[in-house]
Design a protein around this motif. Structure first.
Motif, PDB file in Angstrom:
ATOM      1  N   TRP A 218       0.833  -1.189   0.000  1.00  0.00           N
ATOM      2  CA  TRP A 218       0.000   0.000   0.000  1.00  0.00           C
ATOM      3  C   TRP A 218       0.877   1.251   0.000  1.00  0.00           C
ATOM      4  O   TRP A 218       1.974   1.259   0.568  1.00  0.00           O
ATOM      5  N   ASP A 219       0.365   2.306  -0.621  1.00  0.00           N
ATOM      6  CA  ASP A 219       0.991   3.623  -0.548  1.00  0.00           C
ATOM      7  C   ASP A 219       0.346   4.336   0.639  1.00  0.00           C
ATOM      8  O   ASP A 219      -0.763   4.853   0.544  1.00  0.00           O
ATOM      9  N   LEU A 220       1.044   4.344   1.760  1.00  0.00           N
ATOM     10  CA  LEU A 220       0.490   4.824   3.019  1.00  0.00           C
ATOM     11  C   LEU A 220       1.010   6.227   3.323  1.00  0.00           C
ATOM     12  O   LEU A 220       2.212   6.466   3.317  1.00  0.00           O
ATOM     13  N   ARG A 221       0.091   7.154   3.594  1.00  0.00           N
ATOM     14  CA  ARG A 221       0.470   8.518   3.967  1.00  0.00           C
ATOM     15  C   ARG A 221      -0.025   8.785   5.387  1.00  0.00           C
ATOM     16  O   ARG A 221      -1.230   8.767   5.650  1.00  0.00           O
ATOM     17  N   VAL A 222       0.906   9.011   6.311  1.00  0.00           N
ATOM     18  CA  VAL A 222       0.570   9.246   7.715  1.00  0.00           C
ATOM     19  C   VAL A 222       1.047  10.629   8.114  1.00  0.00           C
ATOM     20  O   VAL A 222       2.198  10.993   7.881  1.00  0.00           O
ATOM     21  N   GLU A 223       0.151  11.409   8.702  1.00  0.00           N
ATOM     22  CA  GLU A 223       0.501  12.703   9.285  1.00  0.00           C
ATOM     23  C   GLU A 223       0.046  12.721  10.735  1.00  0.00           C
ATOM     24  O   GLU A 223      -0.980  12.143  11.084  1.00  0.00           O
ATOM     25  N   TYR A 224       0.818  13.401  11.579  1.00  0.00           N
ATOM     26  CA  TYR A 224       0.530  13.419  13.008  1.00  0.00           C
ATOM     27  C   TYR A 224      -0.088  14.761  13.417  1.00  0.00           C
ATOM     28  O   TYR A 224       0.313  15.824  12.919  1.00  0.00           O
ATOM     29  N   ALA A 225      -1.044  14.668  14.335  1.00  0.00           N
ATOM     30  CA  ALA A 225      -1.694  15.847  14.900  1.00  0.00           C
ATOM     31  C   ALA A 225      -1.449  15.837  16.404  1.00  0.00           C
ATOM     32  O   ALA A 225      -2.090  15.068  17.127  1.00  0.00           O
ATOM     33  N   PRO A 226      -0.522  16.649  16.897  1.00  0.00           N
ATOM     34  CA  PRO A 226      -0.214  16.645  18.334  1.00  0.00           C
ATOM     35  C   PRO A 226      -1.396  17.042  19.209  1.00  0.00           C
ATOM     36  O   PRO A 226      -1.475  16.642  20.365  1.00  0.00           O
ATOM     37  N   ASP A 227      -2.325  17.847  18.669  1.00  0.00           N
ATOM     38  CA  ASP A 227      -3.492  18.263  19.446  1.00  0.00           C
ATOM     39  C   ASP A 227      -4.652  18.478  18.486  1.00  0.00           C
ATOM     40  O   ASP A 227      -4.505  18.374  17.258  1.00  0.00           O
ATOM     41  N   ALA A 228      -5.824  18.774  19.051  1.00  0.00           N
ATOM     42  CA  ALA A 228      -7.041  18.902  18.241  1.00  0.00           C
ATOM     43  C   ALA A 228      -6.920  20.011  17.198  1.00  0.00           C
ATOM     44  O   ALA A 228      -7.452  19.890  16.080  1.00  0.00           O
ATOM     45  N   ARG A 229      -6.205  21.082  17.522  1.00  0.00           N
ATOM     46  CA  ARG A 229      -6.072  22.195  16.575  1.00  0.00           C
ATOM     47  C   ARG A 229      -5.211  21.833  15.376  1.00  0.00           C
ATOM     48  O   ARG A 229      -5.241  22.530  14.354  1.00  0.00           O
TER      49      ARG A 229
END
Length: 355
Positions: A218-229
Motif C-alpha cells: 500500500w501507498d500509506l500517507r501518515v501525518e501526526y496531529a499533536p493536538d485537536a487544533r
C-alpha cells in the motif's frame, strides 16, 4: 499500481465455503463449551459501561450447566465493591442459571481439584487490578484497545510474571483485516491516508507492517496531529494524496469531534472513510469491520481455553486481535460516492476467507 483482491468465488463454491465454515464454527463452539464445563471462571468487572455489561452477560449466558461463574465488581483502586441490591440480584440470577457470584478471595479455596481456575478481567481498570493481584491461575484480559494494552505492558511488570499464563483479547481488529476491508471495497485504489496522534505509534507501526506486507504494498500517507487544533492542517496534507482515509482506534477515533473533522474533510474531497466502529459508519464513514461485545465474549472464551491448556514454555502474553465478525456499510454514503458495493454479508465472508 493497484491493490490485489482475492478472486470472487463462483456462487456454488462460495455457498460451500460458508457451509463448511458454519460446520467448523459449530464444532469449535461445542468443543469450547465442553472444555469450559469444568472451568471455574472468575470475572473481574471494573466499570459499568454498556459494552462491558453486554460482554459479561454473554459470558454468563454461555456458561455450561453446572459450571462455576463468579462475578467480582471492582471499585476505585481495584477494591471489591458491590451494593447490596446488586448482590441480591446477582444471587438470584446465579440461582436461576446454576452459577455463583462470590468474592475473589474465596474463589480458589472452594474449587474442586478437577476444576480449571481461570480469571477474566473486563476492561482496562479490571486488567490493571488483575495483573497486580497475587495468584497463579491463568488470566485473560479482555475488552482492551491496542493502546490500553501497550500502556499496561509499559507500566505493569507483573504482566510478564513467569508463574502465570496470560492471554490478551483486544477489542480492535488487526490492521491486516482493516486493509482487507478497504481492499474488498476499493479494489483499484492503493493510496491510504491516516491522521494519527503521537500516542498512536504502536498502531501506526502495525499498520505500516501490514501495508508493506501486502502484495502489492500500500501507498500509506501518515501525518501526526499533536493536538485537536492540528488535525485540520494534517488533513490538508493527507487528503490530496489519498484515495481513502482510515480512522484509527486512538484519541482521534475515540473523540467524536475529531472523527467528525476527518469525515467532513473526506466528504469535501469525495473520499471514503474506513474504521473499526459502527459509530463511525453511522456518522458518515463508508465501512467498518466490527465485533460486538457479545462476539468478543465468545472469542474470549476460546482464548481462555488456549491459555488454560497451554504449557509454561513462555511468560509472554498471548495476544489476539478481535476477529471481525461483521462488516457494516453506510449505503447512503456509498451512493453519494457513486460506489456499488457488495452486500455486508459478502464483505463479511471475504474478511473471514483465508488470505
Amino acid at each position: 499500481m493497484f491493490v490485489a483482491v482475492n478472486p470472487v468465488l463462483p456462487p456454488f463454491f462460495r455457498r460451500l465455503w460458508r457451509a463448511a465454515r458454519t460446520v467448523l464454527a459449530a464444532s469449535l463452539a461445542c468443543a469450547a463449551g465442553a472444555a469450559f464445563a469444568a472451568v471455574n471462571l472468575t470475572v473481574l468487572m471494573g466499570d459499568d459501561m454498556a459494552a462491558s455489561s453486554e460482554f459479561v452477560q454473554r459470558l454468563r449466558a454461555d456458561q455450561e450447566p453446572g459450571g462455576k461463574f463468579e462475578l467480582v465488581r471492582l471499585g476505585p483502586g481495584g477494591t471489591e465493591t458491590q451494593p447490596a441490591a446488586e448482590q441480591a440480584a446477582d444471587a438470584e440470577r446465579a440461582a436461576n442459571a446454576g452459577v455463583r457470584t462470590r468474592s475473589l478471595r474465596g474463589a480458589s479455596s472452594s474449587s474442586s481439584s478437577s476444576d480449571v481456575p481461570l480469571t477474566m478481567a473486563v476492561g482496562p481498570a479490571a486488567a490493571r487490578a488483575a495483573v497486580e493481584r497475587p495468584g497463579q491461575e491463568p488470566l485473560v484480559l479482555a475488552m482492551l484497545s491496542r493502546l490500553e494494552y501497550e500502556t499496561l505492558k509499559a507500566t505493569s511488570p507483573a504482566l510478564k510474571r513467569a508463574d502465570r499464563r496470560v492471554g490478551v483479547l483486544l477489542r480492535d481488529p488487526a490492521m491486516t483485516d482493516q486493509l482487507a476491508l478497504v481492499n474488498a471495497v476499493l479494489p483499484q485504489k492503493h493510496r491510504l491516508g491516516v491522521v494519527a496522534t503521537p500516542e498512536s505509534e504502536p498502531l501506526v507501526r502495525e499498520l505500516q507492517r501490514a501495508a508493506q506486507g501486502a502484495n502489492p504494498a500500500w501507498d500509506l500517507r501518515v501525518e501526526y496531529a499533536p493536538d485537536a487544533r492540528s488535525i485540520a492542517s494534517a488533513l490538508r496534507l493527507v487528503v490530496p494524496n489519498s484515495d481513502a482515509l482510515l480512522v484509527l482506534p486512538d484519541l482521534i477515533g475515540d473523540n467524536q469531534a475529531a472523527t467528525l473533522s476527518v469525515l467532513r474533510a473526506a466528504a469535501g474531497a469525495g473520499l471514503p472513510v474506513f474504521g473499526a466502529s459502527e459509530g463511525l459508519v453511522r456518522s458518515g464513514g463508508l465501512a467498518a469491520a466490527v465485533s460486538t461485545p457479545s462476539q468478543l465474549a465468545q472469542q474470549a472464551r476460546q482464548l481462555g481455553q488456549k491459555v488454560a491448556s497451554a504449557g509454561n514454555s513462555s511468560n509472554a502474553p498471548l495476544v489476539e486481535a478481535a476477529t471481525p465478525a461483521t462488516v457494516r456499510v453506510n449505503a447512503t454514503v456509498a451512493r453519494g460516492l457513486g460506489l456499488r458495493l457488495p452486500e455486508e454479508r459478502e464483505l463479511t465472508d471475504r474478511l473471514a476467507a483465508p488470505r
